[in-house]
Design a protein around this motif. Structure first.
Motif, PDB file in Angstrom:
ATOM      1  N   GLY A  73      77.160  22.609   5.674  1.00 23.77           N
ATOM      2  CA  GLY A  73      75.877  22.363   5.030  1.00 23.77           C
ATOM      3  C   GLY A  73      74.859  23.438   5.337  1.00 23.77           C
ATOM      4  N   PRO A  74      73.731  23.418   4.651  1.00 22.54           N
ATOM      5  CA  PRO A  74      72.689  24.426   4.869  1.00 22.54           C
ATOM      6  C   PRO A  74      71.924  24.242   6.169  1.00 22.54           C
ATOM      7  N   ASP A  75      72.167  23.119   6.854  1.00 21.75           N
ATOM      8  CA  ASP A  75      71.444  22.800   8.080  1.00 21.75           C
ATOM      9  C   ASP A  75      72.256  23.083   9.335  1.00 21.75           C
ATOM     10  N   GLY A  76      73.394  23.772   9.196  1.00 23.89           N
ATOM     11  CA  GLY A  76      74.219  24.085  10.353  1.00 23.89           C
ATOM     12  C   GLY A  76      75.163  22.984  10.774  1.00 23.89           C
ATOM     13  N   ALA A  77      75.237  21.911   9.993  1.00 22.87           N
ATOM     14  CA  ALA A  77      76.162  20.812  10.266  1.00 22.87           C
ATOM     15  C   ALA A  77      77.267  20.800   9.217  1.00 22.87           C
ATOM     16  N   LEU A  78      78.238  19.910   9.404  1.00 26.79           N
ATOM     17  CA  LEU A  78      79.292  19.681   8.424  1.00 26.79           C
ATOM     18  C   LEU A  78      79.011  18.361   7.716  1.00 26.79           C
ATOM     19  N   TRP A  79      79.180  18.368   6.397  1.00 27.17           N
ATOM     20  CA  TRP A  79      78.956  17.187   5.583  1.00 27.17           C
ATOM     21  C   TRP A  79      80.264  16.791   4.916  1.00 27.17           C
ATOM     22  N   PHE A  80      80.498  15.488   4.770  1.00 30.75           N
ATOM     23  CA  PHE A  80      81.757  15.033   4.213  1.00 30.75           C
ATOM     24  C   PHE A  80      81.555  13.732   3.436  1.00 30.75           C
ATOM     25  N   THR A  81      82.468  13.479   2.525  1.00 32.60           N
ATOM     26  CA  THR A  81      82.428  12.239   1.757  1.00 32.60           C
ATOM     27  C   THR A  81      83.235  11.156   2.455  1.00 32.60           C
ATOM     28  N   ARG A  82      82.781   9.928   2.300  1.00 35.83           N
ATOM     29  CA  ARG A  82      83.501   8.766   2.831  1.00 35.83           C
ATOM     30  C   ARG A  82      83.917   7.933   1.622  1.00 35.83           C
ATOM     31  N   MET A  83      85.125   8.176   1.177  1.00 38.50           N
ATOM     32  CA  MET A  83      85.595   7.679  -0.104  1.00 38.50           C
ATOM     33  C   MET A  83      85.689   6.159  -0.171  1.00 38.50           C
ATOM     34  N   GLY A 122      69.572  23.964  -1.421  1.00 39.52           N
ATOM     35  CA  GLY A 122      69.475  23.453  -0.062  1.00 39.52           C
ATOM     36  C   GLY A 122      69.923  22.016   0.098  1.00 39.52           C
ATOM     37  N   ALA A 123      70.486  21.430  -0.943  1.00 39.69           N
ATOM     38  CA  ALA A 123      71.005  20.061  -0.870  1.00 39.69           C
ATOM     39  C   ALA A 123      72.524  20.091  -0.937  1.00 39.69           C
ATOM     40  N   LEU A 124      73.132  18.930  -0.716  1.00 40.30           N
ATOM     41  CA  LEU A 124      74.574  18.762  -0.868  1.00 40.30           C
ATOM     42  C   LEU A 124      74.824  18.026  -2.176  1.00 40.30           C
ATOM     43  N   TRP A 125      75.800  18.507  -2.924  1.00 37.93           N
ATOM     44  CA  TRP A 125      76.176  17.892  -4.190  1.00 37.93           C
ATOM     45  C   TRP A 125      77.580  17.322  -4.055  1.00 37.93           C
ATOM     46  N   PHE A 126      77.812  16.171  -4.671  1.00 39.60           N
ATOM     47  CA  PHE A 126      79.106  15.510  -4.492  1.00 39.60           C
ATOM     48  C   PHE A 126      79.501  14.795  -5.779  1.00 39.60           C
ATOM     49  N   THR A 127      80.792  14.502  -5.876  1.00 43.39           N
ATOM     50  CA  THR A 127      81.297  13.766  -7.029  1.00 43.39           C
ATOM     51  C   THR A 127      81.485  12.301  -6.659  1.00 43.39           C
ATOM     52  N   THR A 138      69.815  15.245  -0.076  1.00 42.45           N
ATOM     53  CA  THR A 138      69.110  16.227   0.739  1.00 42.45           C
ATOM     54  C   THR A 138      69.574  16.094   2.188  1.00 42.45           C
ATOM     55  N   THR A 139      69.260  17.086   2.995  1.00 37.91           N
ATOM     56  CA  THR A 139      69.643  17.008   4.405  1.00 37.91           C
ATOM     57  C   THR A 139      68.892  15.900   5.138  1.00 37.91           C
ATOM     58  N   GLY A 140      67.866  15.354   4.500  1.00 39.54           N
ATOM     59  CA  GLY A 140      67.160  14.211   5.069  1.00 39.54           C
ATOM     60  C   GLY A 140      67.697  12.872   4.601  1.00 39.54           C
ATOM     61  N   GLY A 141      68.673  12.910   3.673  1.00 38.82           N
ATOM     62  CA  GLY A 141      69.315  11.680   3.243  1.00 38.82           C
ATOM     63  C   GLY A 141      68.828  11.094   1.937  1.00 38.82           C
ATOM     64  N   GLU A 142      67.981  11.811   1.183  1.00 34.54           N
ATOM     65  CA  GLU A 142      67.513  11.295  -0.108  1.00 34.54           C
ATOM     66  C   GLU A 142      68.572  11.553  -1.172  1.00 34.54           C
ATOM     67  N   VAL A 143      68.921  10.507  -1.921  1.00 35.48           N
ATOM     68  CA  VAL A 143      70.031  10.578  -2.869  1.00 35.48           C
ATOM     69  C   VAL A 143      69.535  10.450  -4.308  1.00 35.48           C
ATOM     70  N   ALA A 144      70.121  11.264  -5.171  1.00 35.85           N
ATOM     71  CA  ALA A 144      69.928  11.142  -6.613  1.00 35.85           C
ATOM     72  C   ALA A 144      71.300  11.200  -7.272  1.00 35.85           C
TER      73      ALA A 144
END
Length: 309
Positions: A73-83, A122-127, A138-144
């Motif tokens: 991620g853009p914040d130096g962490a790893l982001w992942f989906t929880r299917m 600067g956000a994470l996009w997912f399917t 967003t890295t703060g947890g706001e979802v659209a």
């Protein structure tokens, strides 16, 4: 063909299910363990030296959450989906874990988040594979969320394109999609509507490359929507994930045959057999040591030295 520079080693119990890999900002490789509900950290130096002793595993708050694809991620962490529980996870390089529920979590049919990528905004996009939507967090947890024109298209992998947009495969629609960071959607049907596109990566040539798991092909699409396809030597190999290599080639996993494949930019294909049977290779990524690593769902990681290939 077999390669003397390809070897495998276990990273956890065989039932843990190594599924996807991503290079982290700490120089390590991070791996989802889809059946165990854990994230593994694999120091590249330890792997190239031959020993998995330094592998760390971090349990998530739900062992059945199904961690799937993972990205830096853009914040130096790893982001992942929880299917399996409709959440997006985050793990820092020191192992601190958080998760963020999606609007569908706990309400009605599962949305099944699957692919994930960092966007230029600067956000994470997912399917959302089961819900037919593209999500943004967003890295703060706001979802659209953005609905697709075809609700049952089954969006799979997603990748940031060179044009600043996010590109994704539509497995059941036989198409590749594009969404801008402002939410504008485009869909590009592929020549074969039943080809089953899955894996996707941005190429060094300014195009997007993808796998056609049902047709045994690797595809290329320009940012203008022009498509070219390459039939693999074994059409039944079921190519799954794909990544661009530092050698300018495209490397992919062959789920059905238990091989790692390589396609040159000109379309020349080669395959490297994994030891044993039933390895079920899925995700793959290049490590800091320049080697290619592939997650084998039967409980191991494969390492291939491209210089030997």
């Amino acid at each position: 063909m077999a390669s003397p520079r390809l070897r495998t080693f276990p990273v956890s119990d065989p039932a843990a299910g190594p599924y996807a890999l991503a290079a982290g900002p700490d120089g390590a490789l991070w791996c989802t363990l889809v059946h165990a509900g854990r994230i593994a950290r694999l120091p590249a130096a330890g792997l190239s030296g031959g020993g998995p002793a330094a592998v760390e595993e971090f349990p998530l708050d739900d062992a059945g959450c199904g961690p799937s694809l993972i990205t830096a991620g853009p914040d130096g962490a790893l982001w992942f989906t929880r299917m399996r529980d409709d959440r997006i996870g985050r793990i820092s390089t020191d192992g601190c874990v958080r998760s963020f529920p999606l609007p569908a979590a706990g309400r009605g049919p599962a949305a099944a988040p699957y692919g994930i990528a960092a966007g230029a905004d600067g956000a994470l996009w997912f399917t959302l594979s089961a819900a037919g939507r593209i999500g943004r967090i967003t890295t703060g947890g706001e979802v659209a969320e953005f609905p697709l024109p075809q609700a049952d298209a089954f969006p799979a992998f997603i990748a940031a394109g060179p044009d600043g947009a996010l590109w994704f495969t539509l497995h059941r629609a036989g198409a590749v999609g594009r969404i801008t960071t402002g939410g504008d959607l485009s869909v590009y049907p592929l020549p074969d509507p039943d080809c089953g596109p899955v894996g996707l990566t941005a190429g060094s040539d300014g195009a997007l490359w993808f796998t056609e798991i049902a047709a045994g092909r690797i595809g290329r699409i320009t940012t203008g929507g022009e498509v070219r396809e390459f039939l693999l030597p074994d059409p039944g190999c079921r190519p799954h994930a794909v990544t661009a290599g530092p050698d300018g080639a495209y490397w992919f996993t062959e789920w059905a045959t238990g091989r790692i494949g390589r396609l040159s930019p000109e379309g020349r294909a080669a395959a490297y057999e994994l030891p044993g049977t039933g390895s079920e290779p899925h995700g793959l990524a290049f490590g800091a040591d320049g080697a290619l690593y592939a997650a084998l769902e039967h409980g191991a990681i494969a390492r291939l030295d491209p210089a030997g290939a």
